[in-house]
Scaffold this active site. Structure first.
Site, short mmCIF file in Angstrom:
data_model
loop_
_atom_site.label_atom_id
_atom_site.label_comp_id
_atom_site.label_asym_id
_atom_site.label_seq_id
_atom_site.Cartn_x
_atom_site.Cartn_y
_atom_site.Cartn_z
N LYS A 23 -7.37 -5.58 3.06
CA LYS A 23 -6.27 -4.67 3.38
C LYS A 23 -6.84 -3.26 3.51
CE LYS A 23 -2.81 -4.99 0.60
NZ LYS A 23 -1.79 -4.81 -0.45
N CYS A 51 -5.92 11.04 13.35
CA CYS A 51 -5.69 10.84 14.79
C CYS A 51 -6.74 11.58 15.60
CB CYS A 51 -4.29 11.37 15.16
SG CYS A 51 -3.96 11.47 16.93
N HIS A 55 -4.50 7.38 20.92
CA HIS A 55 -3.19 6.78 21.22
C HIS A 55 -2.79 7.03 22.68
CE1 HIS A 55 -2.29 10.89 19.71
NE2 HIS A 55 -1.47 10.89 20.73
FE1 FES Z 1 -3.48 9.20 17.58
FE2 FES Z 1 -3.95 6.75 16.69
S1 FES Z 1 -5.32 8.09 17.64
S2 FES Z 1 -2.12 7.90 16.63
#
Ligand code: FES
Length: 76
Positions: A23, A51, A55
């Protein structure tokens, strides 16, 4: 039993981060947070759990709409 088999790969959210762990858990001391920090929720960041913008590529490629959790200190 149902749970004893690893799930098929396409059902995994996490494709490559710390796969040797049972995990993945990240602990952050809230006292050490800066004024603003973004945490990855797409599991694609090369700096996970922070981040790094990965994304955006994931969203473009898949039609997904994920983004980070942004923690921000209130303006004084
Ligand atoms: Fe931005 Fe995953 S890299 S949310």
């Amino acid at each position: 039993a149902f749970r004893s088999k690893p799930p098929p790969k396409d059902s995994c959210v996490n494709l490559k981060i710390q796969k040797e762990s049972s995990k993945v858990v990240n602990m952050v001391d809230i006292e050490e947070l800066g004024d603003k920090v973004s945490y990855c929720r797409c599991w694609r960041s090369k700096k996970f759990p922070i981040c790094d913008g990965s994304h955006n590529k994931h969203n473009e490629e898949t039609g997904d709409n994920v983004g980070p959790l942004v923690l921000k200190r209130k303006e004084p």
